[in-house]
Design a protein around this motif. Sequence first.
Motif, PDB file in Angstrom:
ATOM      1  N   ARG A  94       0.826  -1.211   0.000  1.00  0.00           N
ATOM      2  CA  ARG A  94       0.000   0.000   0.000  1.00  0.00           C
ATOM      3  C   ARG A  94       0.862   1.264   0.000  1.00  0.00           C
ATOM      4  NH1 ARG A  94      -5.094  -0.515   0.911  1.00  0.00           N
ATOM      5  NH2 ARG A  94      -4.839  -2.350   2.226  1.00  0.00           N
ATOM      6  N   ARG A 153       1.251   4.111  -2.846  1.00  0.00           N
ATOM      7  CA  ARG A 153       1.014   5.517  -2.521  1.00  0.00           C
ATOM      8  C   ARG A 153       2.159   6.389  -3.071  1.00  0.00           C
ATOM      9  NH1 ARG A 153      -2.389   6.734   1.079  1.00  0.00           N
ATOM     10  NH2 ARG A 153      -2.021   4.880   2.344  1.00  0.00           N
ATOM     11  N   LEU A 194      -4.333   1.646  -9.945  1.00  0.00           N
ATOM     12  CA  LEU A 194      -2.925   1.496  -9.588  1.00  0.00           C
ATOM     13  C   LEU A 194      -2.766   0.328  -8.614  1.00  0.00           C
ATOM     14  CD1 LEU A 194      -0.349   4.316  -8.848  1.00  0.00           C
ATOM     15  CD2 LEU A 194      -0.183   2.023  -7.920  1.00  0.00           C
ATOM     16  N   PRO A 195      -2.893  -0.899  -9.110  1.00  0.00           N
ATOM     17  CA  PRO A 195      -2.619  -2.028  -8.225  1.00  0.00           C
ATOM     18  C   PRO A 195      -1.125  -2.179  -7.996  1.00  0.00           C
ATOM     19  CG  PRO A 195      -3.176  -2.820 -10.420  1.00  0.00           C
ATOM     20  CD  PRO A 195      -3.327  -1.316 -10.440  1.00  0.00           C
ATOM     21  N   CYS A 214      -6.093  -6.979  -8.361  1.00  0.00           N
ATOM     22  CA  CYS A 214      -6.579  -6.509  -7.064  1.00  0.00           C
ATOM     23  C   CYS A 214      -5.395  -6.160  -6.176  1.00  0.00           C
ATOM     24  CB  CYS A 214      -7.435  -7.575  -6.406  1.00  0.00           C
ATOM     25  SG  CYS A 214      -8.845  -8.046  -7.423  1.00  0.00           S
ATOM     26  N   GLY A 215      -5.503  -5.083  -5.466  1.00  0.00           N
ATOM     27  CA  GLY A 215      -4.430  -4.637  -4.601  1.00  0.00           C
ATOM     28  C   GLY A 215      -4.268  -3.147  -4.801  1.00  0.00           C
ATOM     29  N   PRO A 216      -3.438  -2.481  -4.013  1.00  0.00           N
ATOM     30  CA  PRO A 216      -2.492  -3.047  -3.054  1.00  0.00           C
ATOM     31  C   PRO A 216      -3.156  -3.541  -1.781  1.00  0.00           C
ATOM     32  CG  PRO A 216      -2.530  -0.666  -2.860  1.00  0.00           C
ATOM     33  CD  PRO A 216      -3.432  -1.017  -4.014  1.00  0.00           C
ATOM     34  N   ASP A 261      -1.881  -5.104   2.436  1.00  0.00           N
ATOM     35  CA  ASP A 261      -0.974  -4.715   3.516  1.00  0.00           C
ATOM     36  C   ASP A 261       0.235  -5.641   3.630  1.00  0.00           C
ATOM     37  OD1 ASP A 261      -2.408  -2.437   4.342  1.00  0.00           O
ATOM     38  OD2 ASP A 261      -3.908  -3.758   5.227  1.00  0.00           O
TER      39      ASP A 261
END
Lengths: 391, 391
Positions: free
Chosen positions: A197, A201, A218-219, A232-234, A236
Amino acid sequence: MPSPQPPERHFPAVEFERRLARLHAIMRAHRLDALLLTTPPNVRYVTGFDSQFWESPTRPWFVVVPLDGAPIAVIPDIGVPEMARTWVADIRSWPAPVPEDDGISLLAAAIAGVARRFGRVGAELGREMTLRMPVLDFLTLRERLRGLEVVDGAPAIWEARMVKTPAEIACIRHICRIASDAYEALPPKLEIGMTEREAARRLRIDIAERGADATPFLPAISGPGGVAQIVCGPGDRELRDGDILFFDTGSTFAGYFCDFDRNYAIGRASDEVRRAHEAVWDATEAGIAAAVPGATTDDVWQAMARVLEAAGSVGNNVGRLGHGVGLQLTEPPSNRPGDGTVIREGMVLTIEPGMAYAPDRMIVHEENVAITADRAELLTARAPRELPVIR
Amino acid sequence: MPSPQPPERHFPAVEFERRLARLHAIMRAHRLDALLLTTPPNVRYVTGFDSQFWESPTRPWFVVVPLDGAPIAVIPDIGVPEMARTWVADIRSWPAPVPEDDGISLLAAAIAGVARRFGRVGAELGREMTLRMPVLDFLTLRERLRGLEVVDGAPAIWEARMVKTPAEIACIRHICRIASDAYEALPPKLEIGMTEREAARRLRIDIAERGADATPFLPAISGPGGVAQIVCGPGDRELRDGDILFFDTGSTFAGYFCDFDRNYAIGRASDEVRRAHEAVWDATEAGIAAAVPGATTDDVWQAMARVLEAAGSVGNNVGRLGHGVGLQLTEPPSNRPGDGTVIREGMVLTIEPGMAYAPDRMIVHEENVAITADRAELLTARAPRELPVIR
């Protein structure tokens, strides 16, 4: 640090007049008296109307394109000041939201006023389209349009939108450049122990600083030696030694998307993953070489699939090896067997081979190309053949 | 500088079990054997499935909620690894995209397998809903479901989603805090001569740095003494002395939106615009005071409209004075005459009065509140009554 020389983001009226002339020719071939448009990309394509307010599902917006005339906007009052700044002259509005009749009477009257030649109106009913209005309202509208058949307008719309104008390609080229620069600058911003994540960012912020308008996709996905999925993502998960970290982004400039990915190894990379990375890179080369005017999307798929199979691919879950890109992250055509689209100058495609080289270990590459008179021109800065390792 | 103490973004299974139990009770009251869900917020509400891949319109995704059972996911192969990480146990998939039959047979079989009691299936057909699948595929599906009536599921879905759980409210509270902090920190980042677009970019980056996941909605709009509209922008207009600069943002945390705005004067503010700002602020106070359990959305509208009229409002083009917010930027109910929704504990609303005090000079305020047992609790840091001036 904005990327250099953004293209003109406000297209002149002549751009839309040309689009409309081409759309009219396509509509005539499809025997449509009018097109009814309700979605952000289709409305923007014919009007230039730009708004983030589509994010609110409360109010429907409509544009009617008559076969022999200019677009008619039938929209909520709240949107009139901005629509009035586009080249659209005929704007009709109502004080939405009015659940009892949210523009349907006004829209029916606009469509009924269109000259009839074929008795058919095309709507966004088919392939890779969803209608942005309540289905119940659409069914009411269809009943009210007595003597007019409402048919699938998707083939006509995609025929128009699949071939981009130079102004459209300039915008896609610019956002590809911004994202390429951001990917290149990314490795020093990443470190072992950081979460997916946080990595996403940092990339998201850099893309904004370089001049992108938005980053709807923005995976960032990591896994030991490869990833199990790419959409799918991000999450943790913390980056660990031996991971592959996969990024993809659909960012936009003036409404136009890039859509391409990058892979990084964290700490080290096994010989097996290096070989898979190089095989997928080679498949990308083959795909780019095959994407020439006159070839089909099947040919492009075949050129990549041959390299992947030779490298020992055990398949992947994506269902195709690339697609169109433009006002949407993914558009027709699809690089897959049976798609059968003939590649033409002006198309913008993703070349996107992927292979699983072991269970839950997938490597996927992606570049964006514009089709010229005789070849595929890269819009993205080509990924390196050798897997980059972040230490 | 991330805002402090983010709440848990991964809801435990018990959260979804409780949502499902409540949804089942509502479905029973609406006489539905099943709900068919196709859109990101509805799928996420029952499954927890989180993806940015909805941005690609190519592949439909389906979730069937049987009246007496757990959700069934009918999805493209590409999404299986991630759906398998949610609490959903029954996952069926196909190798999408397959234009010839993109999941429709598989979906029809899943629905046909649901126990029949009322003979009715609810779909996203009505109010503030769009079906995320080609309408032609929906019509095919409807024909295949012989003996089952496909009815509007929107009233049942909104009845469930309008009342938020504590875990949902915690996420909305967090994103409201992030955006409140970013608005508060904004003035020193702005200056006369800057474009709206650059001002919006600075706010967007700060919101990302503070820990928001995404910012799908961030208009920045300026005009001398007020703005003509509040939903489109930013544009390339440069900020000038005497302008009002209006920001709004729908940013997200764990899928949940904030939706509130702020106004700044550039250089100086006339007495007229100061008075309008204070009147709209007072109307917000009245709206917050009126939003208590047992009141209706009509009452909330009336409380605000009374203040605005007394201040000399000449109306506005928004059509309502606030709405629900949650997994979407705007959700039912609407604060407008005739909406008639009874306010209940757990609702999250925007209180959004606006007035034009002269032609093309509009001031709109917005705060977000959660309804408790006896009052509206502010989730946003209350805007100042006195218009802030950026010099």
